[in-house]
Enzyme design. Structure first.
Site, PDB file in Angstrom:
ATOM      1  N   HIS A  29     -44.132  12.463  15.635  1.00  0.00           N
ATOM      2  CA  HIS A  29     -45.228  12.384  14.670  1.00  0.00           C
ATOM      3  C   HIS A  29     -46.009  11.082  14.881  1.00  0.00           C
ATOM      4  O   HIS A  29     -47.144  11.107  15.334  1.00  0.00           O
ATOM      5  CB  HIS A  29     -44.687  12.486  13.239  1.00  0.00           C
ATOM      6  CG  HIS A  29     -45.735  12.378  12.194  1.00  0.00           C
ATOM      7  ND1 HIS A  29     -45.628  11.515  11.132  1.00  0.00           N
ATOM      8  CD2 HIS A  29     -46.922  13.004  12.041  1.00  0.00           C
ATOM      9  CE1 HIS A  29     -46.709  11.618  10.371  1.00  0.00           C
ATOM     10  NE2 HIS A  29     -47.507  12.515  10.904  1.00  0.00           N
ATOM     11  N   LEU A  30     -45.372   9.949  14.572  1.00  0.00           N
ATOM     12  CA  LEU A  30     -46.061   8.669  14.718  1.00  0.00           C
ATOM     13  C   LEU A  30     -45.220   7.619  15.432  1.00  0.00           C
ATOM     14  O   LEU A  30     -45.534   6.434  15.372  1.00  0.00           O
ATOM     15  CB  LEU A  30     -46.505   8.129  13.358  1.00  0.00           C
ATOM     16  CG  LEU A  30     -47.635   8.906  12.685  1.00  0.00           C
ATOM     17  CD1 LEU A  30     -47.937   8.348  11.306  1.00  0.00           C
ATOM     18  CD2 LEU A  30     -48.892   8.881  13.536  1.00  0.00           C
ATOM     19  N   CYS A  84     -39.609   7.719   8.256  1.00  0.00           N
ATOM     20  CA  CYS A  84     -40.998   7.298   8.031  1.00  0.00           C
ATOM     21  C   CYS A  84     -41.801   8.352   7.278  1.00  0.00           C
ATOM     22  O   CYS A  84     -42.483   8.050   6.310  1.00  0.00           O
ATOM     23  CB  CYS A  84     -41.680   6.978   9.357  1.00  0.00           C
ATOM     24  SG  CYS A  84     -40.961   5.562  10.203  1.00  0.00           S
ATOM     25  N   HIS A  85     -41.725   9.616   7.723  1.00  0.00           N
ATOM     26  CA  HIS A  85     -42.530  10.662   7.102  1.00  0.00           C
ATOM     27  C   HIS A  85     -41.750  11.944   6.850  1.00  0.00           C
ATOM     28  O   HIS A  85     -42.338  12.980   6.549  1.00  0.00           O
ATOM     29  CB  HIS A  85     -43.775  10.946   7.944  1.00  0.00           C
ATOM     30  CG  HIS A  85     -44.640   9.740   8.098  1.00  0.00           C
ATOM     31  ND1 HIS A  85     -44.618   8.961   9.227  1.00  0.00           N
ATOM     32  CD2 HIS A  85     -45.522   9.160   7.253  1.00  0.00           C
ATOM     33  CE1 HIS A  85     -45.459   7.943   9.067  1.00  0.00           C
ATOM     34  NE2 HIS A  85     -46.022   8.045   7.885  1.00  0.00           N
ATOM     35  N   GLY A  86     -40.438  11.913   7.030  1.00  0.00           N
ATOM     36  CA  GLY A  86     -39.597  13.034   6.629  1.00  0.00           C
ATOM     37  C   GLY A  86     -39.466  14.181   7.611  1.00  0.00           C
ATOM     38  O   GLY A  86     -39.234  15.307   7.193  1.00  0.00           O
TER      39      GLY A  86
END
Length: 191
Positions: free
Chosen positions: A131-132, A155-157
């Site tokens: 993702h990132l 970080c974002h699940g």
């Protein structure tokens, strides 16, 4: 005394033009040769400066001894300054990964696509969320493994399964499997 008319005999003209062609050919060859040498002298430093430095070449491959990894355990290594996860899957983790139809996944890959033939119990992935770029949890003992028993990116699940495939969350693709090979039954070379 013989009078000169300013005209040359045909033999003199042929001899003169033959010498002129030879001189012209030599000048052309010399000019093209000098331009070629100059071009090479100009381009060689430009091209050689684009070659990877010694420290980059040293990190272009990594060898990891996996003999100490027990089924269900994972280790973290470093490959090209990024985390690398190497996990020895248990029989139940292999069965759970194989029970999922690859076509039903966001990024369809089977466990067999992500491992080497004869070593289906060894999963090698980059430890970077797609993702990132965060580092997912789940490789070390006691870390959160997410809803599917693989890896969890805090970080974002994003949730990954035991085969490192994205199952839930914003990550668009599975954890990357780098190029690697088994140099023996217990040593792999990544890169």
């Amino acid at each position: 005394m013989a009078e000169t008319t300013g005209t040359a005999t045909p033999a003199e003209v042929a001899e003169h033009s033959e010498d002129g062609v030879r001189r012209r050919d030599f000048i052309n060859i010399a000019a093209v040769g000098a331009a070629g040498v100059g071009g090479v002298a100009t381009l060689l430093p430009l091209i050689s400066q684009m070659a990877p430095s010694a420290d980059v070449l040293a990190e272009s491959s990594t060898e990891v001894d996996i003999s100490a990894i027990e089924p269900g355990q994972a280790i973290k290594a470093v490959f090209r300054k990024q985390p690398l996860f190497i996990k020895r899957l248990t029989r139940s983790e292999i069965e759970a990964a194989n029970a999922i139809e690859a076509d039903s996944l966001r990024d369809p890959e089977s466990l067999g696509d992500r491992t080497k033939e004869g070593h289906e119990d060894v999963l090698v992935t980059m430890g970077v969320c797609t993702h990132l770029g965060c580092v997912p949890l789940g490789a070390a003992e006691g870390e959160i493994k997410g809803e599917f028993g693989g890896y969890f990116c805090p970080c974002h699940g994003s949730h990954y399964d035991t085969a490192g495939r994205i199952r839930k969350g914003p990550a668009p693709t599975n954890l990357e499997v780098p190029e690697y090979e088994f140099t023996s039954d217990t040593v792999i070379r990544v890169g």
